[in-house]
Design an enzyme around this catalytic site. Structure first.
Site, PDB file in Angstrom:
ATOM      1  N   HIS A  72     -14.919  43.761  50.746  1.00 31.42           N
ATOM      2  CA  HIS A  72     -14.467  42.455  51.427  1.00 31.42           C
ATOM      3  C   HIS A  72     -14.030  41.749  52.958  1.00 31.42           C
ATOM      4  O   HIS A  72     -12.624  42.343  53.003  1.00 31.42           O
ATOM      5  CB  HIS A  72     -13.830  41.541  50.385  1.00 31.42           C
ATOM      6  N   TYR A 200      -9.373  30.990  45.363  1.00 23.98           N
ATOM      7  CA  TYR A 200      -8.536  31.063  44.881  1.00 23.98           C
ATOM      8  C   TYR A 200      -8.175  29.595  44.920  1.00 23.98           C
ATOM      9  O   TYR A 200      -8.386  28.995  46.052  1.00 23.98           O
ATOM     10  CB  TYR A 200      -7.333  31.323  45.886  1.00 23.98           C
ATOM     11  N   PRO A 292       1.214  38.059  40.945  1.00 24.40           N
ATOM     12  CA  PRO A 292      -0.306  38.222  41.549  1.00 24.40           C
ATOM     13  C   PRO A 292      -0.768  37.825  41.792  1.00 24.40           C
ATOM     14  O   PRO A 292      -2.356  38.266  42.762  1.00 24.40           O
ATOM     15  CB  PRO A 292      -0.977  38.800  40.258  1.00 24.40           C
ATOM     16  N   LYS A 296      -0.469  42.219  45.632  1.00 23.45           N
ATOM     17  CA  LYS A 296       0.480  43.264  46.108  1.00 23.45           C
ATOM     18  C   LYS A 296       0.591  43.926  45.160  1.00 23.45           C
ATOM     19  O   LYS A 296       1.246  45.808  45.635  1.00 23.45           O
ATOM     20  CB  LYS A 296       1.048  42.129  46.872  1.00 23.45           C
ATOM     21  N   TYR A 383      -2.461  39.391  53.981  1.00 20.81           N
ATOM     22  CA  TYR A 383      -3.330  40.133  52.560  1.00 20.81           C
ATOM     23  C   TYR A 383      -4.185  41.577  52.672  1.00 20.81           C
ATOM     24  O   TYR A 383      -4.500  42.399  51.815  1.00 20.81           O
ATOM     25  CB  TYR A 383      -4.019  38.893  52.200  1.00 20.81           C
TER      26      TYR A 383
END
Length: 392
Positions: A72, A200, A292, A296, A383
């Site tokens: 991704h 998200y 979450p 991480k 990220y």
């Protein structure tokens, strides 16, 4: 029994450390209180930082991951003003891999079985002795027989509720914690993901996350009250609520189906300091928990493993035990940055019972970080994962 490193816990961090040590010739024994079936049944994260991926390759267990993992290069943040893609590849030159923690654990278990290194499942009454200032020893029961394992070092990879951190005298350790006033209701289903990348979502009804494990298996989450019970959430109720929180174009193409796993997880941030106590080293969830939201948890455990592995190489193979002296310092520097990012992502995306000022600040954060190159780069860098710091 004798070994160089006793590893407490056969989750992915304990198995990965054991595999790395075995490959470089450092003897190790793994003790796990549950059955292997129970360990594999735990459904966890599925987003792997590039550093974790490279460590799996170094451990020689990446064949299935490289073949089945989904690369991704970005993900989407959706707010009331629209959708904003974070192009990690363009911003950082790196990407993440979507590959479930269950698959990671399965790959590592297979490697342990193939190399024949000792592992004891259903080891009970595990006790750690003399790790502060003596010759460490671990005693345990296995199949009704008492065992004593002498070792040079102990790696506590047994999670938040494990025996390793609990064995440390209370006056030698300090804990930092934040408990969030909501949880995540998660659903796993064999339906195609609603989008090719993670999405998200911040919605007035609450946070939502559209994730996946493969092209045919999806993982969805909803922010929920801690007073909720998973039995109260039928599949129909879940899909109806998820659709209400999704942007209209995603809701229109959402494919629903029966779930085969559903659970509610509370959210917390937790760090224990330090992470070394004589010859005992805490690793992963034994030392830290993150919400979450930032993906991480498993990745932080991996960076701990990286640091401890290289420290143990120096101590056991090169005659430099001082390489372990900075373990806690190096790990905690990265941990607190990941804790900050996970806390920030949680604050950015969830609905809090907040005053109007805090709500406006949240909106300003959403706008700033998604409308500037600097803001998007900051999100992308965190990220994909901050670099691992070498032990020198």
């Amino acid at each position: 029994m004798k070994t160089q490193v006793a590893i407490i816990g056969a989750g992915p961090s304990g198995l990965l450390l054991g595999q790395l040590l075995h490959r470089c010739g450092i003897d190790n024994v793994i003790l796990e209180r549950h059955t292997s079936e129970y360990v594999l049944s735990r459904v966890r994260a599925g987003v792997l930082e590039y550093g974790f991926v490279e460590l799996m390759r170094e451990a020689g267990v990446s064949e299935h991951m490289d073949r089945q993992g989904l690369d991704h290069e970005g993900f989407t943040l959706a707010f009331q003003d629209g959708r904003h893609r974070v192009d990690m590849k363009a911003l950082t030159g790196k990407s993440v891999l979507v590959y479930g923690q269950t698959e990671v654990t399965h790959d590592l278990m297979n490697a342990r079985r193939e190399n024949g290194a000792p592992i004891y499942y259903e080891a009970t009454d595990v006790q750690l002795h003399d790790f502060l200032d003596g010759k460490p020893k671990v005693t345990f029961l296995h199949q009704g027989e008492q065992h004593s394992l002498e070792c040079d070092y102990i790696a506590g990879c047994d999670g938040f509720h494990g025996v390793s951190r609990k064995s440390v005298p209370v006056d030698r350790i300090q804990s930092f914690e934040r408990v969030y006033p909501f949880g995540w209701l998660g659903l796993l289903t064999d339906t195609p993901p609603v989008e090719e990348e993670l999405v998200y979502i911040h919605n007035p009804r609450g946070f939502a996350l559209c994730s996946m494990r493969s092209h045919t298996r999806s993982r969805y989450y909803l922010q929920c009250s801690l007073a909720e019970h998973v039995e109260e959430w039928s599949d129909d109720r879940f899909w109806t609520e998820l659709s209400a929180r999704l942007p209209a174009d995603l809701a229109a193409k959402l494919q629903t189906g029966p779930s085969f796993e559903k659970s509610i997880a509370p959210l917390r941030s937790f760090v224990a300091e330090p992470m070394r106590f004589g010859r005992l080293f805490l690793v992963g969830d034994a030392a830290h928990i993150v919400p979450p939201t930032g993906a991480k948890g498993l990745n932080l455990a991996s960076s701990d493993v990286y640091t401890l592995y290289h420290g143990l190489r120096g101590a056991c193979l090169e005659g430099h035990p001082e390489r372990l002296d900075r373990y806690s310092e190096i790990c905690l520097r990265r941990i607190w940055k990941a804790e900050r990012f996970s806390w920030w992502m949680t604050s950015l995306l969830h609905v809090f019972d907040s005053d109007p000022f805090s709500q406006r600040i949240q909106r300003a954060e959403q706008d700033y970080y998604t409308s500037t190159q600097a803001g998007l780069t900051t999100i992308a860098e965190n990220y994909v994962g901050l670099p691992y710091e070498p032990v020198v």
